[in-house]
Design a protein around this motif. Structure first.
Motif, short mmCIF file in Angstrom:
data_model
loop_
_atom_site.label_atom_id
_atom_site.label_comp_id
_atom_site.label_asym_id
_atom_site.label_seq_id
_atom_site.Cartn_x
_atom_site.Cartn_y
_atom_site.Cartn_z
N THR A 14 0.81 -1.22 0.00
CA THR A 14 0.00 0.00 0.00
C THR A 14 0.85 1.27 0.00
O THR A 14 0.41 2.31 0.50
CB THR A 14 -0.90 0.01 1.26
N SER A 47 0.98 -5.57 4.66
CA SER A 47 1.67 -6.51 5.56
C SER A 47 1.63 -6.02 6.99
O SER A 47 1.96 -6.75 7.92
CB SER A 47 3.13 -6.68 5.12
N TYR A 72 -0.51 -10.62 3.06
CA TYR A 72 -0.44 -10.89 1.63
C TYR A 72 -1.01 -12.28 1.31
O TYR A 72 -1.58 -12.49 0.23
CB TYR A 72 1.00 -10.78 1.14
N LYS A 111 9.17 -3.06 -10.96
CA LYS A 111 10.59 -3.11 -11.23
C LYS A 111 11.34 -2.72 -9.96
O LYS A 111 10.74 -2.09 -9.10
CB LYS A 111 10.99 -2.19 -12.38
N1 LIG Z 1 6.97 2.18 -11.82
C1 LIG Z 1 7.35 3.25 -11.16
O1 LIG Z 1 7.30 4.38 -11.63
C2 LIG Z 1 7.81 3.09 -9.75
C3 LIG Z 1 7.93 4.22 -8.94
C4 LIG Z 1 8.32 4.04 -7.64
C5 LIG Z 1 8.59 2.78 -7.16
N2 LIG Z 1 8.50 1.70 -7.98
C6 LIG Z 1 8.81 0.35 -7.49
O2 LIG Z 1 7.75 -0.06 -6.64
C7 LIG Z 1 8.27 -0.73 -5.49
C8 LIG Z 1 7.74 -0.01 -4.24
O3 LIG Z 1 8.19 1.32 -4.25
P1 LIG Z 1 7.43 2.49 -3.42
O4 LIG Z 1 8.13 3.74 -3.74
O5 LIG Z 1 5.99 2.37 -3.59
O6 LIG Z 1 7.84 2.07 -1.95
P2 LIG Z 1 7.12 2.46 -0.58
O7 LIG Z 1 6.33 3.70 -0.74
O8 LIG Z 1 8.17 2.37 0.46
O9 LIG Z 1 6.07 1.28 -0.38
C9 LIG Z 1 6.46 -0.05 -0.26
C10 LIG Z 1 5.35 -0.82 0.42
O10 LIG Z 1 5.77 -2.16 0.52
C11 LIG Z 1 5.28 -2.74 1.71
N3 LIG Z 1 6.36 -3.39 2.44
C12 LIG Z 1 6.39 -4.68 2.80
N4 LIG Z 1 7.50 -4.96 3.48
C13 LIG Z 1 8.20 -3.82 3.58
C14 LIG Z 1 9.42 -3.46 4.20
N5 LIG Z 1 10.17 -4.36 4.86
N6 LIG Z 1 9.84 -2.19 4.13
C15 LIG Z 1 9.12 -1.27 3.45
N7 LIG Z 1 7.94 -1.56 2.84
C16 LIG Z 1 7.49 -2.80 2.91
C17 LIG Z 1 4.64 -1.63 2.52
O11 LIG Z 1 3.23 -1.76 2.35
P3 LIG Z 1 2.33 -2.56 3.43
O12 LIG Z 1 2.75 -2.11 4.79
O13 LIG Z 1 0.99 -2.17 3.10
O14 LIG Z 1 2.58 -4.03 3.22
C18 LIG Z 1 5.08 -0.36 1.84
O15 LIG Z 1 4.11 0.64 1.89
C19 LIG Z 1 9.78 -0.76 -5.65
O16 LIG Z 1 10.19 -1.99 -6.17
C20 LIG Z 1 10.07 0.34 -6.65
O17 LIG Z 1 11.20 0.08 -7.47
C21 LIG Z 1 8.09 1.85 -9.26
#
Ligand SMILES: NC(=O)c1ccc[n+]([C@@H]2O[C@H](COP(=O)([O-])OP(=O)(O)OC[C@H]3O[C@@H](n4cnc5c(N)ncnc54)[C@H](OP(=O)(O)O)[C@@H]3O)[C@@H](O)[C@H]2O)c1
Length: 400
Positions: A14, A47, A72, A111
């Protein structure tokens, strides 16, 4: 005309990109000329807590009956979920994607696909064994802009591509922005560093122009030479990475072609957000194709030919439109009112595959994703960058 088929998504995690993706997913596909399918969100899982998943569903405007899960495992077990979108940090993709595939769910995974190529080979084997769709969410490949660029190349507009420069870099000021070192961008435990997060887009541009545009039976893996600068505060994360690639190609097809893929957390492709420098340059004897930053979400191209022709094109992202009051964007960024972020193109591809029984994305199959992971493995090997064993392992399940 047959009525559109609806594909039911389950959102795993999320965080920032999950929110952006889900909001885009819920935009009416007719706004981008797609008539044969619809998307809906039937569940989201966090999670950390059910309430976080419920807040996510509320924030993204998901249907009121969408289910919120606090694990999950519950999400991948939901029989109403047709496909799972994974948006955890890359350190977790292997474990999360395997969980979904084992549960019999098709997967669209953010990715970088995994931490290393071996993990991805295992996922690809599992998807094949279970006859399930599996695709890396490299959204940029599915943009009309990218399709146009590839068509310009295959139609011979600039002659055989001889060289590609591709940069995706952001002056993030990591010591200030991610001071305590726990953010996934610099945290070794979350496979931090520029290469896997940003460099994947530089390699995406190199591969989609120099490799994917070759006939399938002529594509050959490149030779790789890499330099890597470590980010000192967290030690096991790259701050800047530079990769030189040489793609073998037959004499008739133009001979070997070169590329330089660069990425950095410290400097920007184009400083101060000006976006006036082409971060991507695809060069052939007849001229070059330029793509302006950011490399992951470009909206402008220019073709400059040797005969003096210059063609500029804008590629605005469609969406609900001005006056809709709807906004989407990633992190602190906000796109114009009514303008999508652009993640719906990859979602359309994945949904279309699920409807029609295809098992891979059309613009980047699993073999190509594996090859790109191999290039990143090699760059990390030459640069001396390893991550903790528990996130490099292929042992499933591993508690992270
Ligand atoms: N396509 C694009 O443009 C794009 C842009 C940014 C990121 N991404 C990719 O998307 C992925 C997530 O990036 P994001 O920027 O969305 O990250 P984020 O904001 O940190 O969110 C990651 C989510 O993963 C879950 N999670 C589960 N275990 C975790 C842990 N140990 N530490 C941190 N988070 C954990 C958490 O959700 P819950 O607590 O709900 O489980 C958290 O909110 C990465 O692989 C990144 O490369 C893609």
């Amino acid at each position: 005309m047959a009525s559109p088929k609806t594909v039911r998504w389950g959102i795993l995690a999320t965080g920032g990109i999950a929110k952006t993706f889900t909001k885009d997913l819920l935009v009416d596909p007719a706004t981008r000329g797609v008539q044969h399918l619809r998307h809906t969100v039937v569940a989201a899982a966090s999670s950390s807590s059910v309430s976080r998943a419920q807040d996510f569903l509320n924030d993204t405007g998901a249907p009121a009956d969408a289910k919120a899960y606090g694990s999950y495992q519950e999400l991948v077990s939901d029989p109403n979920v047709d496909i799972v979108y994974i948006a955890t940090p890359h350190s977790h993709h292997y474990q999360n994607a395997m969980l979904a595939l084992e549960a019999g769910k098709p997967v669209l995974c953010e990715k970088a696909f995994t931490v290393n190529a071996e993990q991805l080979r295992k996922l690809a084997d599992k998807a094949k064994e279970k006859e399930l769709f599996l695709m890396e969410a490299v959204w940029t490949r599915y943009f009309p802009l990218s399709i146009y660029v590839r068509e310009q190349i295959t139609s011979g507009r600039i002659g055989p591509v001889a060289r590609v420069f591709a940069d995706n870099s952001m002056a993030c000021d990591p010591e200030v922005q991610w001071k305590d070192g726990t953010n996934r961008m610099v945290n070794p435990e979350l496979a931090g560093g520029a290469l896997l997060d940003l460099g994947i887009y530089s390699l995406t541009w190199v591969f989609q122009t120099l490799y994917h545009t070759q006939p399938a039976d002529a594509r050959k893996p490149p030779k790789v030479l890499a330099a890597m600068k470590n980010y000192a505060p967290t030690k096991q994360a790259d701050e800047t990475t530079t990769i030189v690639l040489s793609f073998p190609r037959s004499h008739q097809a133009g001979g070997d072609a070169h590329a330089i893929a660069t990425t950095s957390l410290r400097v920007a492709t184009s400083p101060a957000g000006n976006q006036d420098v082409p971060g991507i340059r695809i060069q052939g004897p007849g001229g070059e194709i330029q793509v302006f930053p950011p490399a992951f979400r470009p909206t402008r191209t220019r073709i400059v030919l040797q005969d003096g022709t210059v063609e500029d094109k804008d590629w605005p992202q469609p969406g609900p439109g001005e006056g809709s009051g709807w906004r989407n964007g990633f992190g602190a960024t906000t796109n114009a009112e009514g303008e999508g972020h652009g993640m719906f193109w990859e979602a359309d591809e994945a949904a279309d595959a699920v409807i029609n029984g295809r098992k891979e994305g059309r613009y980047e199959g699993l073999d190509e994703s594996i090859l790109i992971m191999e290039v990143m493995d090699e760059a990390r090997k030459q640069g001396g960058l390893t991550y903790p064993d528990k996130i490099e392992t292929t042992k499933y399940p591993t508690q992270l």
